[in-house]
Design an enzyme around this catalytic site. Structure first.
Site, PDB file in Angstrom:
ATOM      1  N   GLU A  44     -36.983 -55.929  52.591  1.00  0.00           N
ATOM      2  CA  GLU A  44     -37.135 -54.624  52.686  1.00  0.00           C
ATOM      3  C   GLU A  44     -38.885 -54.028  53.477  1.00  0.00           C
ATOM      4  O   GLU A  44     -39.546 -54.823  53.087  1.00  0.00           O
ATOM      5  CB  GLU A  44     -37.082 -53.910  51.511  1.00  0.00           C
ATOM      6  CG  GLU A  44     -37.119 -52.415  51.278  1.00  0.00           C
ATOM      7  CD  GLU A  44     -36.425 -51.639  50.072  1.00  0.00           C
ATOM      8  OE1 GLU A  44     -36.289 -52.634  49.151  1.00  0.00           O
ATOM      9  OE2 GLU A  44     -36.368 -50.671  50.065  1.00  0.00           O
ATOM     10  N   ASN A 192     -27.504 -47.248  50.518  1.00  0.00           N
ATOM     11  CA  ASN A 192     -28.011 -48.015  49.546  1.00  0.00           C
ATOM     12  C   ASN A 192     -28.160 -47.160  48.249  1.00  0.00           C
ATOM     13  O   ASN A 192     -28.812 -46.221  48.464  1.00  0.00           O
ATOM     14  CB  ASN A 192     -29.372 -48.630  50.010  1.00  0.00           C
ATOM     15  CG  ASN A 192     -30.058 -49.523  48.626  1.00  0.00           C
ATOM     16  OD1 ASN A 192     -29.588 -50.519  48.459  1.00  0.00           O
ATOM     17  ND2 ASN A 192     -30.918 -48.866  48.310  1.00  0.00           N
ATOM     18  N   GLU A 193     -27.610 -47.646  47.420  1.00  0.00           N
ATOM     19  CA  GLU A 193     -27.745 -46.994  45.800  1.00  0.00           C
ATOM     20  C   GLU A 193     -27.519 -45.519  46.049  1.00  0.00           C
ATOM     21  O   GLU A 193     -28.413 -44.701  45.862  1.00  0.00           O
ATOM     22  CB  GLU A 193     -29.047 -47.247  45.405  1.00  0.00           C
ATOM     23  CG  GLU A 193     -29.149 -48.872  44.759  1.00  0.00           C
ATOM     24  CD  GLU A 193     -30.266 -49.140  44.043  1.00  0.00           C
ATOM     25  OE1 GLU A 193     -31.358 -48.399  43.739  1.00  0.00           O
ATOM     26  OE2 GLU A 193     -30.205 -50.531  43.639  1.00  0.00           O
ATOM     27  N   TYR A 261     -30.452 -56.298  38.396  1.00  0.00           N
ATOM     28  CA  TYR A 261     -31.716 -56.958  37.858  1.00  0.00           C
ATOM     29  C   TYR A 261     -31.643 -57.448  36.676  1.00  0.00           C
ATOM     30  O   TYR A 261     -31.239 -56.894  35.640  1.00  0.00           O
ATOM     31  CB  TYR A 261     -32.822 -55.783  38.697  1.00  0.00           C
ATOM     32  CG  TYR A 261     -33.044 -55.659  39.686  1.00  0.00           C
ATOM     33  CD1 TYR A 261     -33.709 -56.742  40.680  1.00  0.00           C
ATOM     34  CD2 TYR A 261     -32.535 -54.395  40.569  1.00  0.00           C
ATOM     35  CE1 TYR A 261     -34.104 -56.746  42.057  1.00  0.00           C
ATOM     36  CE2 TYR A 261     -32.637 -54.484  42.041  1.00  0.00           C
ATOM     37  CZ  TYR A 261     -33.367 -55.448  42.530  1.00  0.00           C
ATOM     38  OH  TYR A 261     -33.407 -55.353  44.006  1.00  0.00           O
ATOM     39  N   GLU A 316     -28.413 -57.132  45.732  1.00  0.00           N
ATOM     40  CA  GLU A 316     -29.643 -57.096  45.154  1.00  0.00           C
ATOM     41  C   GLU A 316     -29.330 -57.843  43.852  1.00  0.00           C
ATOM     42  O   GLU A 316     -28.672 -57.366  43.015  1.00  0.00           O
ATOM     43  CB  GLU A 316     -30.201 -55.818  44.909  1.00  0.00           C
ATOM     44  CG  GLU A 316     -30.450 -55.216  46.360  1.00  0.00           C
ATOM     45  CD  GLU A 316     -31.431 -53.966  46.317  1.00  0.00           C
ATOM     46  OE1 GLU A 316     -31.993 -53.762  45.405  1.00  0.00           O
ATOM     47  OE2 GLU A 316     -31.238 -53.341  47.124  1.00  0.00           O
ATOM     48  N   GLN A 365     -36.573 -60.511  46.628  1.00  0.00           N
ATOM     49  CA  GLN A 365     -36.507 -60.204  47.919  1.00  0.00           C
ATOM     50  C   GLN A 365     -37.159 -61.497  48.228  1.00  0.00           C
ATOM     51  O   GLN A 365     -37.868 -62.270  47.531  1.00  0.00           O
ATOM     52  CB  GLN A 365     -37.229 -58.965  48.445  1.00  0.00           C
ATOM     53  CG  GLN A 365     -36.592 -57.770  47.937  1.00  0.00           C
ATOM     54  CD  GLN A 365     -37.051 -56.619  48.622  1.00  0.00           C
ATOM     55  OE1 GLN A 365     -37.764 -56.668  49.611  1.00  0.00           O
ATOM     56  NE2 GLN A 365     -36.739 -55.394  48.237  1.00  0.00           N
TER      57      GLN A 365
HETATM   58  O1  AHR Z   1     -35.391 -54.329  45.558  1.00  0.00           O
HETATM   59  C1  AHR Z   1     -36.469 -53.348  45.479  1.00  0.00           C
HETATM   60  C2  AHR Z   1     -35.309 -52.083  45.377  1.00  0.00           C
HETATM   61  O2  AHR Z   1     -34.502 -52.046  43.972  1.00  0.00           O
HETATM   62  C3  AHR Z   1     -34.346 -51.420  46.417  1.00  0.00           C
HETATM   63  O3  AHR Z   1     -35.257 -50.820  47.180  1.00  0.00           O
HETATM   64  C4  AHR Z   1     -33.573 -50.474  45.776  1.00  0.00           C
HETATM   65  O4  AHR Z   1     -32.265 -50.768  46.393  1.00  0.00           O
HETATM   66  C5  AHR Z   1     -33.363 -51.099  44.299  1.00  0.00           C
HETATM   67  O5  AHR Z   1     -33.434 -50.103  43.273  1.00  0.00           O
END
Ligand code: AHR
Length: 512
Positions: A44, A192-193, A261, A316, A365
């Site tokens: 990113e 995205n999201e 995450y 992600e 990432q």
């Molecule tokens: O990976 C960091 C961020 O986490 C990304 O930009 C977003 O899609 C997510 O919330």
């Protein structure tokens, strides 16, 4: 005296005691292939991911590069066989207008990167730079299109620019910008999201938006069509998946994303290196939740798509901690310890075992951001423990899944318990079987016995990733503290494979 003796024996027993795990492996195989795309990455425009991480500029005389992209990073990623690379975000994707990043670099507009640190983005790394990099890496690009602040026309133009051979305005523009042939981009994310940084939409609203975009992207000038990925839920929002599956015709969508995450508390994420066992346990609980998330989202998808046409794309995933002290909080720069190796090893095993539905995934990432595989500091570069896990596991890419039945020991802390051993197995095209095993227990080794059904093997070898402390990590001063070593603690007798796996370690075995 007696008491002392007994407690001494107990202490000794607890020091050398092993957890017991038994596994049955169906070595005949299955009709399931582990898609190499599960081993995908994500870059990113965030912190030092692109600028400083990948791209150091064409004029850089200090750091060796190809067209401005670091040679050391290219070599490291090629060694991982990275199958795809997602770009330009993340949250950044929904602020990105791709036409800002084409044409002469000195004429490109600058913008403010509102999500990540409020820094100036000069657009010097754009569509050509990224897609040419993917060619150098021999990896498939995965472009995330702007839905939040973009338009259907903008997205259609991007598809035409990257994929159409000739005869229309965007292919002409591409040719004027020095690229004759299209790059033929297959993977496209539509936003995205959208439930958060991508527009704070609800699922119904986004589903309508999605259909509009997906319709006009159509085949995407690609033989066999493009692969359109709908932005999926955060974690356990099963309703999001349900709404998308119900409202979007299967003919308009090839994949649904999922983001998860390993975070214990979004307001107090904890340090990346100086964590204690309680924090470690909490992180692992969150990471291992991936198993349940994948199974439950897949079950929702099964209701509408029993033939499993639509892929679950976990684009992600990874650990997310407090940034390294003294670094910009908006840059998400964190260290990478054996805890991260545990997250990577266990998660990839989960994806492999669910490869009937999980067709693609992207670790968040690649360089200098979150659970990175590579860290850089000016001309220095290091490979993290997560890198080494990815490298050890690349043997599973496009291999046939071998089903396992696992009776694992437990990892108990206080009243909480986790499964201690996470594993998957596959056979590659050369007929070599690989078994990857992770012991997430912080203090107990595991005695593992694998009963092999349906094949016999003559040759056994293995590699292990371990370190003295869970909190260990590679530094620029000592970049090779944690690297894979030969693993000697496995024995094959007839159809029984026995091994001892130390605490917080990752083992990959090869059987021929
Ligand atoms: O990976 C960091 C961020 O986490 C990304 O930009 C977003 O899609 C997510 O919330």
């Amino acid at each position: 005296m007696n008491k002392i003796f007994i407690s001494g024996v107990l202490l000794l027993c607890s020091l050398i005691s092993y957890g017991q795990t038994s596994i049955i492996m169906d070595a005949k195989g299955s009709d399931q292939q582990i898609s190499r795309h599960i081993y995908g990455h994500f870059a990113e425009h965030l912190g030092r991911s692109i600028y400083g991480g990948f791209y150091v500029g064409e004029d850089n005389t200090k750091i060796p590069h190809v067209n401005g992209v670091r040679k050391d990073v290219i070599a490291a990623l090629k060694n991982l066989n990275i199958p795809n690379l997602r770009w330009p975000g993340g949250c950044f994707a929904d602020t990105y207008h791709w036409k800002d990043g084409i044409g002469p670099k000195d004429q490109r507009p600058t913008i403010v990167n509102t999500w990540w640190g409020g820094v100036t983005e000069n657009n010097s790394f754009g569509t050509h730079d990224f897609l040419n990099l993917c060619e150098v890496l021999e990896t498939e690009p995965y472009l995330a299109g702007n839905v939040g602040s973009g338009s259907v026309q903008e997205m259609m133009d991007w598809v035409q620019y990257t994929n159409s051979k000739e005869g229309n305005p965007m292919s002409k523009l591409r040719q004027e910008n020095g690229r004759a042939e299209p790059w033929q981009v297959k993977y496209w994310g539509i936003g995205n999201e959208p439930w958060g940084c991508g527009g704070n939409m609800d699922a119904e609203f986004y589903a309508n938006f999605y259909k509009q975009y997906a319709t006009y992207m159509a085949e995407g000038y690609l033989e066999g069509g493009i692969y359109r990925i709908a932005s999926g839920p955060a974690g356990d929002d099963y309703n999001w998946t349900e709404v998308l599956m119900k409202k979007i015709p299967l003919s308009l969508m090839e994949g649904i994303a999922l983001h998860h995450y390993a975070v214990t508390d979004w307001d107090a994420k904890g340090p990346s290196t100086t964590f204690d066992e309680k924090q470690y346990f909490g992180t692992m609980r969150q990471a291992l939740l991936m198993n349940e998330l994948v199974e439950k989202h897949s079950a929702v998808m099964d209701k509408y798509d029993p033939e499993k046409k639509i892929g679950l794309v976990v684009d992600e995933w990874g650990g997310w901690y407090e940034v390294e002290p003294g670094t910009n909080p908006g840059f998400l720069y964190q260290q990478n310890t054996m805890r991260d190796a545990m997250i990577a090893g266990a998660t990839l095993n989960i994806f492999n075992n669910h490869s009937d539905r999980v067709r693609m995934a992207n670790l968040a990432q690649t360089v200098n951001v979150l659970q990175a595989v590579i860290l850089t500091d000016e001309e220095k570069m290091l490979l993290t423990p997560t890198y080494h896990v990815m490298e050890m596991y690349k043997v599973h890419q496009d291999a046939t899944l071998l089903p396992l039945q696992v009776k694992s020991a437990e990892y108990q802390l206080g009243d909480d318990k986790l499964q201690a051993v996470w594993t998957s197995a596959s056979r590659n095209k050369q007929g070599v079987t690989h078994i990857s095993l992770v012991n997430v227990h912080a203090s107990k080794a595991q005695e593992i016995s694998i009963d092999i059904k349906g094949a016999s093997y003559k040759k056994l070898s293995g590699r292990i990733l371990r370190s003295r402390n869970l909190q260990d990590y590679n530094t620029f001063e000592n970049p090779n503290l944690i690297t894979p070593k030969a693993f000697k603690d496995a024995k094959l007798r007839g159809n029984t494979l026995s091994l001892k796996v130390p605490p917080f370690s990752v083992v990959v075995l090869a059987l021929e």
